[in-house]
Write an enzyme that holds these catalytic residues in place. Structure first.
Site, PDB file in Angstrom:
ATOM      1  N   LYS A  78      11.857  37.072  75.268  1.00 37.69           N
ATOM      2  CA  LYS A  78      12.711  37.348  76.429  1.00 37.69           C
ATOM      3  C   LYS A  78      13.850  36.335  76.489  1.00 37.69           C
ATOM      4  O   LYS A  78      13.634  35.131  76.300  1.00 37.69           O
ATOM      5  CB  LYS A  78      11.865  37.292  77.703  1.00 37.69           C
ATOM      6  CG  LYS A  78      12.600  37.684  78.975  1.00 37.69           C
ATOM      7  CD  LYS A  78      11.645  37.699  80.161  1.00 37.69           C
ATOM      8  CE  LYS A  78      12.336  38.103  81.440  1.00 37.69           C
ATOM      9  NZ  LYS A  78      11.394  38.192  82.589  1.00 37.69           N
ATOM     10  N   SER A 149      11.419  42.206  85.140  1.00 38.57           N
ATOM     11  CA  SER A 149      12.648  41.793  84.491  1.00 38.57           C
ATOM     12  C   SER A 149      12.515  41.654  82.973  1.00 38.57           C
ATOM     13  O   SER A 149      13.519  41.486  82.272  1.00 38.57           O
ATOM     14  CB  SER A 149      13.090  40.434  85.065  1.00 38.57           C
ATOM     15  OG  SER A 149      12.094  39.437  84.835  1.00 38.57           O
ATOM     16  N   SER A 173       7.077  41.139  86.680  1.00 39.64           N
ATOM     17  CA  SER A 173       7.985  41.298  85.548  1.00 39.64           C
ATOM     18  C   SER A 173       7.320  41.443  84.193  1.00 39.64           C
ATOM     19  O   SER A 173       7.993  41.748  83.208  1.00 39.64           O
ATOM     20  CB  SER A 173       8.964  40.120  85.503  1.00 39.64           C
ATOM     21  OG  SER A 173       9.785  40.109  86.637  1.00 39.64           O
TER      22      SER A 173
END
Length: 442
Positions: A78, A149, A173
């Site tokens: 990420k 996210s 997330s």
């Protein structure tokens, strides 16, 4: 032989140990999959194929006796997690053209030491803090969100572009993208894996998340990160027959959609059919306050986390982040302390409740992924488990009204991470085989 890109991490490791697959050939297969699908899924924030292949060749030169447990396994990261050889932009215009940080986050150091191939950086919402989606799409239906996210990490694993990826969770997330993409997603106990080098939103909630297409791969990762329970897990598979399994709707249940409702009942039916004792339980009344407390903690901690970037380049930040720094909610320090203290009181209460069962299931998401990529979806079902700091595992297998994935979350007491994975592995086999989801990717 199965196309290498379709292998789980555990399967790929086994072939490489036998000398039946090189890291370079494995990387080439994954890159071909990315080339074929990236225009649809759009989940990479940074990917340099030539650099990937160069790293793969270096790993192939490592002597067999010096190879780590993740030798050659490709991992998506990420884009809020520092990598010394790739830029980290946090999906923020402030950092768009900044060079690599020249330092790895703590989890990346651990993964490299285990022989992993750090493949590329995956898309995220701005500073892993907003629900503003795009450009990434759900691999099972590109008209829908992959969640967030950790949007790109969930999507690339769900689309077979890499077998493993790292996310983060402050609300939902990690778990929500796991559900939307039909994969396993694990949020370990808060603090069980170092988060040094990850962008900070909430010191109280931020946790590294792990994605994989099999529970066995998460067990492999848990070994690499040296997760440890006080009581060792048995060496034999978890026996569902005779086990005690609780289902907990929580106070958020009125948001449940038809797909979740169907998955909920089917899960109970499947486990009862395997001989489990299934019980619906409710939490004490005080747990209803935890959603508000979670919001207050994020508002309070967001004031300090985003202050520097706000002072540096307010005009380049999402207005929601302005709101944190400017305290638009008018949060008082008294209310912030009430939130901290309330959650602290409830953590041991939850541990005691969960310890009475072999597994406790709760919803992962409101329903299957909603239409549109502009918003990453509702994290309401996840946030309480994040601020309670407990291990949470999305177990895939179910399908919504449009045939898209829905998972359920297995939660446990704090620092029972390995037991959550142990029970989730056996139950996941049942859900994946009989839950009703069938991928249309192949």
């Amino acid at each position: 032989m199965t196309e290498p890109y379709r292998l789980t991490a555990s399967e790929a490791v086994a072939l490489m140990k036998k000398g039946q697959l090189t890291v370079e050939d494995y990387a080439k297969s994954l890159l071909a999959r990315v080339k074929d699908r990236d225009h649809v899924v759009k989940a990479w924030a940074y990917l340099d194929p030539e650099f990937v292949l160069a790293q793969a060749r270096k790993l192939d030169q490592v002597a067999p006796e010096k190879r780590g447990p993740l030798h050659g396994i490709a991992i998506g990261v990420k884009d809020v997690i520092l990598t010394k050889d790739m830029p980290t932009t946090h999906n923020s215009p402030i950092y768009k053209d900044e060079p690599a940080a020249l330092v790895d986050a703590a989890p990346i150091i651990t993964l490299r030491a285990a022989g992993a191939l750090i493949f590329g950086k995956t898309t995220t919402t701005e500073f892993a803090s907003t629900t503003l989606g795009g450009p990434s799409a759900n691999p099972h239906d590109p008209s829908r969100t992959p969640g967030g996210s950790s949007s790109g990490s969930g999507a690339v694993v769900g689309d077979y572009q890499v077998p493993v990826a790292l996310g983060t969770q402050t609300g939902g997330s990690t778990i929500r993208p796991g559900s939307f993409n039909g994969i396993y997603a694990f949020k370990p106990t808060w603090g069980a894996i170092s988060r040094e080098g990850l962008t900070q939103y909430s010191m109280t909630c931020d946790t590294l998340g792990l994605y994989a297409r099999s529970a066995a791969d998460l067990e492999l990762l848990s070994s690499v990160f040296q997760l440890c329970d006080d009581e060792p897990v048995p060496s034999t598979p978890f026996p569902i027959s005779g086990s005690k399994i609780a289902f907990l709707k929580t106070h958020v249940w009125p948001k449940a959609g038809p797909g979740l409702e169907k998955a909920w009942e089917k899960a109970k039916w499947l486990l009862e059919g395997k001989g489990a004792s299934v019980e619906e339980i409710e939490l004490p009344e005080e747990f209803k306050s935890i959603s508000k407390w979670h919001g207050d903690v994020l508002a309070g901690e967001g004031r300090t986390s985003f202050l520097g970037n706000y002072l540096l380049a307010k005009d380049k930040m999402h207005p929601m982040l302005h709101g944190h720094v400017e305290n638009h909610t008018k949060l008082t320090r008294k209310a912030q302390l009430e939130a901290y203290d309330g959650c602290a009181r409830l953590r041991p209460v939850w541990d005691e409740i969960a310890s009475k069962y072999d597994a406790v299931f709760t919803p992962s998401a409101v329903d299957e992924a909603p239409v549109g990529i502009e918003n990453t979806g509702d994290a309401s079902f996840c946030s309480m488990w994040t601020i309670l700091q407990v291990p949470a595992l999305n177990v895939p297998g179910f399908a919504g009204e449009n045939g898209l994935p829905i998972g359920l979350t297995l939660v446990g007491p704090r620092y029972h991470d390995l037991h959550v994975l142990y029970t989730g592995k056996a139950i996941g086999e049942v859900f994946e085989k009989n839950g009703g989801f069938r991928s249309n990717l192949f």
